[in-house]
Design a protein around this motif. Structure first.
Motif, short mmCIF file in Angstrom:
data_model
loop_
_atom_site.label_atom_id
_atom_site.label_comp_id
_atom_site.label_asym_id
_atom_site.label_seq_id
_atom_site.Cartn_x
_atom_site.Cartn_y
_atom_site.Cartn_z
N LYS A 4 0.88 -1.29 0.18
CA LYS A 4 0.14 -0.02 0.10
C LYS A 4 0.94 1.27 0.01
O LYS A 4 0.50 2.35 -0.41
N ASN A 5 2.06 1.29 0.53
CA ASN A 5 2.87 2.42 0.61
C ASN A 5 4.33 2.02 0.10
O ASN A 5 4.90 1.17 0.49
N SER B 40 -7.29 7.18 -10.33
CA SER B 40 -8.16 7.43 -9.06
C SER B 40 -8.55 8.80 -8.99
O SER B 40 -7.86 9.62 -8.98
N ALA C 263 -6.32 2.79 -6.82
CA ALA C 263 -6.48 2.84 -5.49
C ALA C 263 -5.73 4.36 -4.79
O ALA C 263 -6.00 4.51 -3.67
N MET C 264 -5.09 4.83 -5.75
CA MET C 264 -4.14 5.70 -5.18
C MET C 264 -4.69 7.01 -4.31
O MET C 264 -5.71 7.48 -5.03
N LYS C 265 -3.85 7.44 -3.48
CA LYS C 265 -4.53 8.66 -2.58
C LYS C 265 -3.51 9.72 -2.76
O LYS C 265 -3.68 10.83 -2.93
N ARG C 266 -2.01 9.55 -2.75
CA ARG C 266 -1.03 10.59 -2.72
C ARG C 266 0.03 10.13 -3.28
O ARG C 266 0.78 9.05 -3.06
N LYS D 107 -1.44 2.78 -2.53
CA LYS D 107 -2.28 3.91 -2.02
C LYS D 107 -1.30 5.20 -1.90
O LYS D 107 -1.79 6.39 -1.94
N THR D 108 -0.02 5.01 -1.47
CA THR D 108 0.91 6.48 -1.39
C THR D 108 2.25 5.95 -2.14
O THR D 108 2.79 4.80 -2.01
N GLN E 153 -4.15 -1.97 -5.06
CA GLN E 153 -3.54 -2.01 -3.62
C GLN E 153 -2.84 -0.76 -3.20
O GLN E 153 -3.04 0.07 -2.29
N ASN F 73 -9.34 10.12 -6.10
CA ASN F 73 -8.83 10.50 -4.90
C ASN F 73 -7.62 11.06 -4.96
O ASN F 73 -7.01 11.47 -3.74
N LEU F 74 -6.77 10.87 -6.10
CA LEU F 74 -5.35 11.16 -6.00
C LEU F 74 -5.10 12.64 -5.99
O LEU F 74 -5.64 13.36 -6.67
#
Length: 329
Positions: A195-196, A301, A271-274, A245-246, A243, A303-304
């Protein structure tokens, strides 16, 4: 009694005298404690006292003894070597090791509780590393700092599932080199739950042995297609598709492989957020602009968010925005 013996005895007595519940422990010791085996003895005692998080660091003799270079090579190696039984290595939930040559013999019948490993300036054979990652079934977080460890095992075994359970991976990796980009791609295919991801891209600069221009020469030689197509030709894996996310990249220089990798993540990581990119201080204006252009690409994503940061030195001295930094280039 000499100073070295006194230091070792003090550490032992503090461990022995502690009867209260102890969750974590950090020990910084002299090289002689590796030679005598005291480091392993201390770790065994701490396991017996229920310690779950441990940080071990070998003091650099160069800082303490101006005559260290006169010591025979074999003695230097013994002072750096931590020969750690695998049941001790994997007997903690969190393990941090700094400035050792690590030797261990992983095997499957050992109870596994190890969830987080940090290696800083640690030397280890690729075969031992693969064994650690294969048998530590509970491992979630792996940090490799100043360790060039992710290589193919000389025994030719498959690295297919050694990263199976990793959630967080922090690694020093020069993304300007073809071999490292291929390694990264293979690793992501193996990290089904990652995830990171954090990458220190300024490896050669940090070590002080970077030769300008070498990394960009003949990079296409081992690829059957132009290097800018490398990531476009990779099939989507579970990690990227569902998977991750960051992503944090330090020492970003805006070279072609680097830009194409971030572009690949932006356009495919669902699923990327940042994404955080911190530039190298010696980055060129056109390379920064090429990176800024990534902000215009369609995001997989919704939400990125993408954060661009100036070089470390500029941030420490001036602390300005990315726009102000670019104007100074």
């Amino acid at each position: 009694m000499d100073v070295i013996a006194e230091a070792s005895m003090l550490i032992s007595s503090v461990i022995d005298a502690n009867f209260s519940p102890l969750k974590s422990c950090m020990i910084r010791h002299l090289a002689e404690s590796c030679v005598s085996g005291e480091v392993v003895e201390w770790m065994r005692k701490l396991m017996g006292k229920g310690v779950r998080e441990i940080s071990m660091e070998r003091e650099n003799p160069n800082d303490l003894n101006p005559y260290y270079r006169r010591i025979k090579h074999d003695l230097k190696v013994l002072g750096q070597t931590l020969d750690l039984p695998f049941e001790v290595f994997s007997g903690f939930e969190v393990l941090e090791l700094k400035d050792y040559y690590l030797k261990t013999s992983p095997f499957i019948d050992t109870p596994q509780i190890l969830k987080s490993i940090t290696f800083n300036s640690v030397g280890i054979s690729p075969y031992d590393l693969q064994g650690i990652l294969s048998y530590c079934s509970s491992l979630e977080n792996l940090t490799l700092e100043k360790c060039n460890l992710i290589k193919k095992s000389p025994h030719g075994s498959n690295i297919g599932n050694i990263f199976e359970n990793l959630v967080t991976l922090c690694i020093d990796l020069d993304l300007k080199e073809v071999k490292n980009v291929i390694t990264l791609s293979s690793t992501l295919e193996s990290c089904h739950h990652l995830k990171n991801l954090e990458i220190n891209n300024q490896v050669n600069d940090d070590l002080g042995n970077h030769i300008v221009g070498v990394n960009d020469q003949n990079e296409d030689d081992c690829l059957p297609f132009p290097k800018h197509l490398f990531w476009q030709r990779r099939e989507l894996c579970e990690c990227i598709d569902h998977q991750l996310k960051t992503l944090y990249i330090r020492g970003f220089k805006g070279k072609e492989f680097e830009v194409e990798f971030v572009k690949y993540i932006i356009m495919n990581a669902g699923a990327m957020k940042r994404i955080t990119i911190q530039f190298a201080d010696n980055c060129l204006w056109d390379e920064v602009i090429a990176t800024i252009c990534l902000l215009s690409y369609p995001k997989a994503s919704a939400n990125l968010s993408i954060i661009l940061k100036p070089g470390t030195e500029y941030m420490e001295i001036v602390g300005g925005s990315i726009k102000e930094w670019v104007s100074t280039l």
